[in-house]
Design a protein around this motif. Structure first.
Motif, short mmCIF file in Angstrom:
data_model
loop_
_atom_site.label_atom_id
_atom_site.label_comp_id
_atom_site.label_asym_id
_atom_site.label_seq_id
_atom_site.Cartn_x
_atom_site.Cartn_y
_atom_site.Cartn_z
N LEU A 46 -2.69 8.83 2.27
CA LEU A 46 -3.97 9.10 1.92
C LEU A 46 -4.22 10.53 1.42
CD1 LEU A 46 -6.05 6.73 4.70
CD2 LEU A 46 -5.76 6.31 2.22
N ALA A 47 -3.89 11.60 2.22
CA ALA A 47 -4.13 12.85 1.82
C ALA A 47 -3.38 13.19 0.89
CB ALA A 47 -4.03 13.85 3.15
N SER A 48 -2.15 13.04 0.77
CA SER A 48 -1.30 13.51 -0.43
C SER A 48 -1.64 12.67 -1.82
CB SER A 48 0.26 13.39 -0.27
OG SER A 48 0.55 12.03 0.33
N LYS A 49 -2.03 11.32 -1.74
CA LYS A 49 -2.32 10.76 -2.83
C LYS A 49 -3.93 11.43 -3.29
CE LYS A 49 -2.84 6.07 -4.76
NZ LYS A 49 -2.46 4.78 -4.55
N VAL A 59 2.44 17.89 -5.54
CA VAL A 59 2.06 17.64 -4.23
C VAL A 59 3.44 17.29 -3.57
CG1 VAL A 59 0.59 16.53 -2.52
CG2 VAL A 59 -0.35 16.88 -4.67
N THR A 60 3.52 18.13 -2.31
CA THR A 60 4.65 17.71 -1.42
C THR A 60 4.16 17.44 -0.10
OG1 THR A 60 6.50 19.14 -2.81
CG2 THR A 60 6.94 18.72 -0.30
N ALA A 61 4.61 16.35 0.65
CA ALA A 61 4.28 15.88 1.83
C ALA A 61 5.50 16.48 2.81
CB ALA A 61 4.05 14.65 1.86
N ASP A 69 10.48 6.86 3.90
CA ASP A 69 10.34 5.82 3.07
C ASP A 69 8.72 5.31 2.72
OD1 ASP A 69 13.05 5.71 3.16
OD2 ASP A 69 13.25 3.68 4.22
N ILE A 70 7.96 5.65 3.68
CA ILE A 70 6.76 5.30 3.38
C ILE A 70 5.92 5.80 2.44
CG2 ILE A 70 4.49 4.90 4.58
CD1 ILE A 70 6.02 4.54 7.26
N VAL A 75 3.39 6.63 -2.70
CA VAL A 75 3.20 7.68 -3.86
C VAL A 75 4.11 8.21 -4.48
CG1 VAL A 75 1.13 9.15 -3.92
CG2 VAL A 75 1.46 8.28 -1.86
N PRO A 76 4.41 7.41 -5.44
CA PRO A 76 5.71 7.85 -6.07
C PRO A 76 5.61 9.14 -6.73
CG PRO A 76 4.80 5.89 -7.12
CD PRO A 76 4.08 6.04 -5.90
N GLU A 77 4.20 9.74 -6.94
CA GLU A 77 4.09 10.79 -7.62
C GLU A 77 4.22 12.18 -6.70
OE1 GLU A 77 1.32 7.60 -9.32
OE2 GLU A 77 1.60 8.42 -7.37
#
Length: 282
Positions: A46-49, A59-61, A69-70, A75-77
């Protein structure tokens, strides 16, 4: 008492920066979202999207291995860097320079995670937004506040705030306690609630958007993503906090007539962000 200001459209228009038509993703800021643990990866999704949807160029998580994988699939972006450990974060290592970091969401309070946060805070100089378990860990180690970069944004809900500053007997006392902490460490507090209040040294800002639809799981994770995104886009931290809470609340005001209070979920905030932006630029 200090200054008091209501956050309305006029205040947002004063602070909003139009996007240059010749810009590219490298100029729109690289944000890093650090968090997640086994069973709580949704918070980072949610936060990264929300972070990329709010306008950050990249954006990097940074997450434990169990979330790899999740996040990649959800969020492919968004790019992903993972810890070597499976269930929770044990070290925080990345090899690029982000413009802003949002940290704490869904990350749990395992002793290894606390140690990783401690080392990270001692070394970090990048602008920070701290939420959720990041705040809970800080409340147990209040002296770590001295490691935070000036104008770090803390986004506690009522319970997280109580853990940080102790109990209060009135709203006035609560604000005074928050202002003391703000002044001592030069921090910005986003006090989530109805209404959301922002405290920056002696100045207080009260948000005017939002409704009871926002009382839903993940709503705060989305806010962290939005504010981190705005800091990465080179907004001053106070302006990022003000625009962030206004947009976040505005999504609920826009979506409510079609979605209802009950059926509005955190993903609806992200879906409605585009309309909220159009509302402030038209």
């Amino acid at each position: 008492m200090g200054d008091f200001c209501q956050i309305d459209k006029q205040e947002i228009v004063k602070r909003y920066k139009p996007i240059d038509k010749f810009t590219h993703k490298g100029l729109q800021g690289h944000a890093l979202i650090i968090g997640g643990s086994y069973g709580k990866m949704g918070s980072v999704v949610l936060a990264s999207k929300a972070c990329i949807k709010a306008g950050a160029g990249l954006v990097t998580a940074y997450i434990p291995k169990c979330g790899y994988d999740i996040v990649q699939i959800s969020v492919p972006e968004v790019m992903v860097v993972s810890d070597d450990y499976f269930e929770h974060i044990t070290t925080i290592n990345y090899e690029f320079q982000p413009q802003a970091i949002g940290i704490g969401i869904g990350m749990g309070q395992d002793p290894d995670t606390q140690q990783a946060l401690h080392l990270f805070l001692k070394m970090n100089t990048t602008p920070l937004v701290i939420d959720a378990d990041g705040l809970n860990i800080l409340s147990q180690n209040i002296e770590w506040l001295s490691f935070l970069p000036k104008k770090t944004i803390l986004t506690p809900h009522q319970k997280e705030l109580e853990r940080l500053i102790g109990k209060w007997s009135s709203e006035e006392e609560k604000l005074e306690m928050v202002k003391r902490l703000c002044l001592e460490y030069d921090l910005i507090f986003v006090l989530k609630g109805a209404p959301t209040i922002i405290v920056d040294n002696k100045s207080t800002y009260e948000n005017t958007t939002g409704n009871q639809a926002l009382a839903t799981a993940g709503s705060g994770d989305v806010l962290t993503g939005i504010i981190t995104s705005l800091v990465a886009q080179s907004y001053k931290p106070i302006d990022a906090a003000i625009i962030g809470v206004y947009l976040h609340g505005l999504t609920a005001d826009i979506a409510y007539p079609e979605v209802s209070y009950q059926s509005f979920i955190a993903s609806n905030i992200i879906e409605t962000l585009g309309e909220a932006y159009l509302h402030i630029v038209t």
